[in-house]
Write a protein that holds these residues in place. Structure first.
Motif, PDB file in Angstrom:
ATOM      1  N   ILE A  96       0.835  -1.200   0.000  1.00 28.11           N
ATOM      2  CA  ILE A  96       0.000   0.000   0.000  1.00 28.11           C
ATOM      3  C   ILE A  96       0.870   1.250   0.000  1.00 28.11           C
ATOM      4  CG2 ILE A  96      -1.648   1.342   1.395  1.00 28.11           C
ATOM      5  CD1 ILE A  96      -2.877  -1.473   2.127  1.00 28.11           C
ATOM      6  N   MET A  97       1.930   1.250   0.799  1.00 30.61           N
ATOM      7  CA  MET A  97       2.846   2.402   0.809  1.00 30.61           C
ATOM      8  C   MET A  97       3.475   2.603  -0.569  1.00 30.61           C
ATOM      9  SD  MET A  97       2.690   3.802   3.766  1.00 30.61           S
ATOM     10  CE  MET A  97       2.732   3.622   5.541  1.00 30.61           C
ATOM     11  N   HIS A  98       3.814   1.523  -1.246  1.00 27.31           N
ATOM     12  CA  HIS A  98       4.401   1.607  -2.579  1.00 27.31           C
ATOM     13  C   HIS A  98       3.410   2.246  -3.559  1.00 27.31           C
ATOM     14  CE1 HIS A  98       7.078   0.268  -5.887  1.00 27.31           C
ATOM     15  NE2 HIS A  98       5.945   0.133  -6.548  1.00 27.31           N
ATOM     16  N   GLU A  99       2.176   1.789  -3.517  1.00 24.34           N
ATOM     17  CA  GLU A  99       1.168   2.353  -4.418  1.00 24.34           C
ATOM     18  C   GLU A  99       0.878   3.810  -4.068  1.00 24.34           C
ATOM     19  OE1 GLU A  99       0.059   0.880  -7.207  1.00 24.34           O
ATOM     20  OE2 GLU A  99       1.381  -0.773  -6.701  1.00 24.34           O
ATOM     21  N   CYS A 105       3.870  10.852  -5.829  1.00 29.17           N
ATOM     22  CA  CYS A 105       4.844  11.352  -6.811  1.00 29.17           C
ATOM     23  C   CYS A 105       4.191  11.748  -8.138  1.00 29.17           C
ATOM     24  CB  CYS A 105       5.911  10.289  -7.085  1.00 29.17           C
ATOM     25  SG  CYS A 105       7.028  10.004  -5.712  1.00 29.17           S
ATOM     26  N   GLU A 106       2.887  11.511  -8.242  1.00 28.34           N
ATOM     27  CA  GLU A 106       2.124  11.810  -9.457  1.00 28.34           C
ATOM     28  C   GLU A 106       2.729  11.137 -10.691  1.00 28.34           C
ATOM     29  OE1 GLU A 106       1.818  16.101  -9.616  1.00 28.34           O
ATOM     30  OE2 GLU A 106       0.440  16.138  -7.902  1.00 28.34           O
ATOM     31  N   SER A 130      11.753   3.005  -9.015  1.00 31.87           N
ATOM     32  CA  SER A 130      12.771   3.237  -7.990  1.00 31.87           C
ATOM     33  C   SER A 130      12.325   4.334  -7.029  1.00 31.87           C
ATOM     34  CB  SER A 130      14.137   3.549  -8.611  1.00 31.87           C
ATOM     35  OG  SER A 130      14.128   4.793  -9.271  1.00 31.87           O
ATOM     36  N   GLU A 131      11.663   5.370  -7.540  1.00 31.95           N
ATOM     37  CA  GLU A 131      11.130   6.412  -6.662  1.00 31.95           C
ATOM     38  C   GLU A 131      10.060   5.848  -5.733  1.00 31.95           C
ATOM     39  OE1 GLU A 131      11.649  10.721  -8.869  1.00 31.95           O
ATOM     40  OE2 GLU A 131       9.684   9.768  -8.905  1.00 31.95           O
ATOM     41  N   ALA A 132       9.142   5.074  -6.288  1.00 35.88           N
ATOM     42  CA  ALA A 132       8.053   4.504  -5.476  1.00 35.88           C
ATOM     43  C   ALA A 132       8.599   3.525  -4.441  1.00 35.88           C
ATOM     44  CB  ALA A 132       7.021   3.824  -6.369  1.00 35.88           C
TER      45      ALA A 132
END
Length: 189
Positions: A96-99, A105-106, A130-132
């Motif tokens: 969930i945190m990844h999504e 980050c839009e 990598s950002e997500a």
């Protein structure tokens, strides 16, 4: 990742904790953050699939899971996250945190030429992934939380994992990527 993104991710994580009335070292629940961001998190069970279809999608037992999570836009142009409820709580929090990180980050869905995906699927490039990955892990376990947990809380890695609903692998990843292991000479196993 762009230069400065890691520091920005730490600030974003701290900002959300403040907005939710949490101390900097308190665990942040992915479901609560999604609610705060007005993003609905649903399980595929409510989609009307039969048990066989759910087993194919989610995996047929707790040790075998299908996919983790995905973000969709509903007919009202609102983001929602569908997640696999058959994984561990730590994995669900991480997913969930990844999504949420993609949404924060839009990130835009960019489908490479020649690739056809159903409308509900997403394709993020390696840069966005990598950002997500980093922001998602930072939302779950910010550097300040880890420093507090290790030094003031005197927690072992397993205790950190339990306290923050994270996997031991996530704890190790965050300790290694934040430089805490170099900063602190001794971390209990």
């Amino acid at each position: 990742m762009q230069r400065g993104f890691k520091a920005k991710a730490e600030r974003i994580s701290n900002q959300f904790r403040t907005e939710l009335g949490l101390e900097y070292h308190e665990p942040l629940c992915g479901f609560k953050l999604a609610n705060h961001l007005e993003i609905e998190v649903i399980s595929p069970e409510i989609l009307g699939l039969n048990n066989k279809e759910l087993d194919v999608l989610l995996g047929n037992n707790s040790t075998s899971s299908g996919w983790s999570a995905l973000t969709m836009t509903d007919c009202n142009n609102q983001k929602l996250i569908i997640h696999n409820t058959r994984t561990s709580i730590a994995r669900q929090q991480s997913d969930i945190m990844h999504e949420l990180a993609h949404i924060i980050c839009e990130h835009k869905i960019v489908v490479p030429e020649g690739v056809i995906l159903p409308s509900y699927m997403r394709y993020y490039d390696k840069f966005q992934e990598s950002e997500a990955e980093y922001l998602g892990s930072c939302l779950q376990l910010p550097r300040e939380c880890l420093v507090w947990a290790i030094t003031i809380g005197n927690m072992s890695k397993r205790e950190i994992a339990t306290n923050y609903s994270a996997s031991l692998q996530m704890v190790n990843y965050r300790i290694n990527t934040t430089g805490i292991s170099r900063q602190l000479k001794y971390i209990k196993a």
